[in-house]
Design a protein around this motif. Structure first.
Motif, PDB file in Angstrom:
ATOM      1  N   TYR B 168      50.225  -3.014  38.018  1.00 54.47           N
ATOM      2  CA  TYR B 168      50.253  -3.891  39.197  1.00 54.47           C
ATOM      3  C   TYR B 168      49.232  -3.471  40.239  1.00 54.47           C
ATOM      4  O   TYR B 168      48.517  -4.293  40.793  1.00 54.47           O
ATOM      5  CB  TYR B 168      51.660  -3.937  39.797  1.00 54.47           C
ATOM      6  CG  TYR B 168      52.534  -4.917  39.081  1.00 54.47           C
ATOM      7  CD1 TYR B 168      52.416  -6.293  39.359  1.00 54.47           C
ATOM      8  CD2 TYR B 168      53.425  -4.514  38.106  1.00 54.47           C
ATOM      9  CE1 TYR B 168      53.192  -7.205  38.663  1.00 54.47           C
ATOM     10  CE2 TYR B 168      54.203  -5.407  37.413  1.00 54.47           C
ATOM     11  CZ  TYR B 168      54.083  -6.765  37.703  1.00 54.47           C
ATOM     12  OH  TYR B 168      54.842  -7.660  37.034  1.00 54.47           O
ATOM     13  N   ARG B 169      49.183  -2.146  40.468  1.00 57.91           N
ATOM     14  CA  ARG B 169      48.223  -1.695  41.472  1.00 57.91           C
ATOM     15  C   ARG B 169      46.798  -2.008  41.031  1.00 57.91           C
ATOM     16  O   ARG B 169      45.960  -2.413  41.824  1.00 57.91           O
ATOM     17  CB  ARG B 169      48.380  -0.203  41.762  1.00 57.91           C
ATOM     18  CG  ARG B 169      47.918   0.115  43.193  1.00 57.91           C
ATOM     19  CD  ARG B 169      47.881   1.590  43.481  1.00 57.91           C
ATOM     20  NE  ARG B 169      49.233   2.178  43.429  1.00 57.91           N
ATOM     21  CZ  ARG B 169      49.454   3.492  43.313  1.00 57.91           C
ATOM     22  NH1 ARG B 169      48.444   4.351  43.200  1.00 57.91           N
ATOM     23  NH2 ARG B 169      50.678   3.958  43.289  1.00 57.91           N
ATOM     24  N   THR B 173      44.191  -4.291  43.194  1.00 61.78           N
ATOM     25  CA  THR B 173      42.949  -3.713  43.721  1.00 61.78           C
ATOM     26  C   THR B 173      41.763  -3.984  42.816  1.00 61.78           C
ATOM     27  O   THR B 173      40.694  -3.413  43.017  1.00 61.78           O
ATOM     28  CB  THR B 173      43.094  -2.188  43.888  1.00 61.78           C
ATOM     29  OG1 THR B 173      43.386  -1.648  42.590  1.00 61.78           O
ATOM     30  CG2 THR B 173      44.188  -1.827  44.862  1.00 61.78           C
ATOM     31  N   ASN B 174      42.010  -4.836  41.792  1.00 56.56           N
ATOM     32  CA  ASN B 174      40.936  -5.171  40.871  1.00 56.56           C
ATOM     33  C   ASN B 174      40.344  -3.935  40.214  1.00 56.56           C
ATOM     34  O   ASN B 174      39.140  -3.817  40.049  1.00 56.56           O
ATOM     35  CB  ASN B 174      39.843  -5.959  41.619  1.00 56.56           C
ATOM     36  CG  ASN B 174      39.181  -6.953  40.682  1.00 56.56           C
ATOM     37  OD1 ASN B 174      39.543  -7.018  39.506  1.00 56.56           O
ATOM     38  ND2 ASN B 174      38.229  -7.704  41.201  1.00 56.56           N
ATOM     39  N   ASN B 175      41.227  -2.982  39.842  1.00 53.78           N
ATOM     40  CA  ASN B 175      40.777  -1.731  39.244  1.00 53.78           C
ATOM     41  C   ASN B 175      41.190  -1.673  37.769  1.00 53.78           C
ATOM     42  O   ASN B 175      42.336  -1.398  37.431  1.00 53.78           O
ATOM     43  CB  ASN B 175      41.410  -0.559  40.029  1.00 53.78           C
ATOM     44  CG  ASN B 175      40.939   0.782  39.496  1.00 53.78           C
ATOM     45  OD1 ASN B 175      40.391   0.871  38.395  1.00 53.78           O
ATOM     46  ND2 ASN B 175      41.153   1.826  40.284  1.00 53.78           N
ATOM     47  N   ASN B 176      40.205  -1.964  36.891  1.00 58.79           N
ATOM     48  CA  ASN B 176      40.513  -2.031  35.459  1.00 58.79           C
ATOM     49  C   ASN B 176      41.008  -0.707  34.895  1.00 58.79           C
ATOM     50  O   ASN B 176      41.822  -0.684  33.982  1.00 58.79           O
ATOM     51  CB  ASN B 176      39.287  -2.479  34.675  1.00 58.79           C
ATOM     52  CG  ASN B 176      39.022  -3.954  34.901  1.00 58.79           C
ATOM     53  OD1 ASN B 176      39.928  -4.680  35.334  1.00 58.79           O
ATOM     54  ND2 ASN B 176      37.801  -4.380  34.654  1.00 58.79           N
TER      55      ASN B 176
END
Lengths: 378, 213
Positions: B168-169, B173-176
């Protein structure tokens, strides 16, 4: 002693066992036999109350089975089923000991019993006790099935078509073994089968059931000699290949076919062909006005002539052999087998042509006599 | 970011998340199993009734987990029990269905033989029916376990941790890297648990029931 007293069983409106009365003595081998749906299995299963009866009672040594707890009752009666029913999750030893353990035998007694039983059927303990059922052949499995039924030392054993699923050779072997076991152990055995041969081989007495009724109880010899009902007679002639009396006195008239096409000597080729077409036959027998045999004629013969102008007299083959209606079937059989003739024309004593015998007709008729009606095969 | 960097940075956090995740799975599957097993045994006593009931239960199974957790959240609030109840309920069905089918499919001949030997109904159940239904029961548990590992990701949706937190995080945060950092361990977890169950099954299955009969 097992006594059926006025036992009835209904499913909905259908009465499958009608007022059954029968006494089975100690140490007796009684076989219930009859066509499927005759109530034989139901009658068997009412003894150990796998099926509850609707009316009447069954006594085991004067004790009413309906007054005994069902599970307790069944622990005291051996039971073998057709599907064998060994428990695949248990070893052979555990399978054999199912009943002794339910009866809370001591561990030493259980151990001794398994050894004793496996020895009884010539299967060494070391090799077999720790196998699982699927690691054995069907025949071996059913031997264990029988041992399981014997394990709790019940005086009575019920067997519901126990060898029905086995191949013929294994079945014979197990039948013989069971017969020997029974002589040795003096158990009272009630055995269900639809196979008359098996019944005759195994039984002290056969109880023949039909449509829920007990038609006759007799020793195999008595039943063969004096069947009490035409149904029993026909059931036996269908199922018993060892039945003597018949077949010996067969005459040609018993083994011939009367499905023939007779034509007169003056019939024209065209007419003959259309008659053959009508009757769907490719040959005919040529006779005179008195039906005296003159010759045979085949479709091929006519066609060979090319022009369809001749009459039967010119086209026929006169070499065919004849045989008397009253001659022994055996003679016809011998002549067919030895000569090159494909068929024999059967004539009556006053010279009339009445039928024909071919190899396949005589084979079929003989098979019918020996094994009963084989229409479903042919 | 390499695997080593990722583990240096999030290692502790990841271990905690895996632990929480596993807790959800074990408790939910455990609770689900107890309920499902008892229900399946009871249902197997009344097959005619079960033929209707089980398909109806199957329909409930199609309600998305997201919806279900959402609804429970409204009533029960942000507590681990919300997640556990939701996951347990989802874990029930595969076990229930497989246990029921396993018991019902035990050969009639075996049941008749068992009864003919004088076993009581209860003895037939635990000596014959359940052992012979074991492989079917195990595949139900395996299915439920693997599903529950993936459904437990939803716990993070209502802020209750587990590997879903990473996912989810990461999405927020758009962090693959974070997404993968949650998804890969979840997949490994599912496979490991499935494999573990296979091992247990092999260990407890008698030789007579192994391999095609």
């Amino acid at each position: 002693m097992i006594t059926y007293k006025n036992v009835c069983k209904k499913y909905d409106d259908v009465t499958v066992v009608k007022n059954l009365n029968l006494t089975v003595h100690d140490g007796e081998f009684v076989v219930f036999v009859g066509p499927s749906g005759c109530g034989k299995t139901t009658s068997l299963k009412m003894i150990n109350r796998l099926i509850e009866m609707d009316e009447g009672t069954i006594y085991i040594d004067d004790q009413d089975v309906n007054k005994i707890d069902g599970d307790q009752l069944r622990r005291g009666i051996g039971y073998v089923i057709q599907q064998i029913g060994l428990f695949p999750n248990l070893t052979i030893k555990e399978n054999i000991l199912v009943v002794p353990r339910l009866l809370k035998w001591s561990e030493e007694k259980c151990e001794a019993r398994v050894h004793e039983l496996l020895e009884l059927v010539g299967m060494p303990y070391e090799e077999n006790a720790h196998k699982y059922p699927k690691e054995m052949s069907g025949g071996q499995q059913q031997r264990i099935g029988v041992l399981r039924a014997l394990a709790g030392e019940p005086p009575i054993i019920l067997m519901d078509e126990p060898f029905g699923a086995l191949d013929p050779v294994t079945r014979e072997n197990l039948q013989d073994e069971l017969k020997i076991l029974q002589k040795k152990l003096h158990k009272t055995i009630i055995f269900v089968t639809h196979d008359m041969d098996e019944a005759i081989k195994m039984a002290d007495r056969i109880a023949f059931m039909y449509d829920g009724k007990l038609l006759q109880v007799a020793s195999p010899e008595d039943m063969l000699r004096n069947p009490a009902d035409p149904i029993i007679k026909s059931f036996m002639s269908k199922h018993v290949s060892t039945l003597e009396n018949q077949s010996l006195d067969l005459k040609c008239k018993d083994v011939m076919s009367t499905d023939i096409l007779l034509i007169t000597e003056q019939k024209k080729a065209m007419e003959i062909m259309s008659l053959m077409k009508q009757k769907e036959m490719n040959w005919a027998i040529v006779v005179d006005e008195e039906k005296t045999f003159k010759g045979t004629i085949s479709l091929q013969n006519i066609k060979k002539q090319g022009e369809l102008t001749g009459v039967a007299q010119d086209l026929m083959d006169t070499k065919a052999e004849t045989i008397l209606l009253t001659a022994d079937a055996k003679e016809a059989f011998n002549r067919l087998m030895k000569s090159r003739a494909k068929f024999l024309v059967v004539v009556s004593e006053n010279g009339k042509t009445v039928g024909i015998i071919t190899k396949s007709i005589i084979t079929e008729k003989l098979a019918n006599v020996v094994w009963g009606d084989l229409d479903w095969v042919l | 970011m390499g695997v080593v960097d990722f583990l240096n940075r999030y290692g502790d956090h990841l271990m905690r998340a895996i632990f929480v995740h596993l807790q959800y799975v074990f408790i939910s599957v455990g609770a689900g199993f107890i309920i499902a097993f008892i229900a399946a045994v009871l249902l197997s006593r009344v097959p005619r009734f079960s033929k209707v009931v089980i398909p109806v239960l199957g329909i409930f199974q199609t309600v998305p987990g997201l919806v279900f957790i959402g609804v429970l959240f409204i009533y029960l609030g942000m507590k681990p029990i919300t997640v556990i109840i939701a996951l347990s309920i989802y874990a029930i069905f595969p076990i229930l269905k497989n246990t029921y089918t396993g018991i019902i499919n035990v050969d009639d001949g075996l049941i008749e033989a068992a009864r003919g030997c004088g076993m009581s109904n209860f003895q037939i159940l635990y000596k014959i029916e359940i052992p012979n239904a074991m492989s079917s029961i195990f595949s139900g548990v395996r299915m439920s376990t693997i599903y529950t590992v993936s459904w437990a990701v939803l716990a993070a949706m209502i802020g209750l941790g587990g590997l879903g937190e990473f996912i989810y995080r990461g999405i927020e945060t758009n962090n693959n890297v974070l997404i993968i950092g949650g998804a890969v361990p979840a997949a490994i977890l599912a496979m490991t648990l499935g494999y573990g169950l296979d091992l247990i099954e092999k260990k407890v299955t008698p030789r007579g029931l192994k391999g095609g009969r």
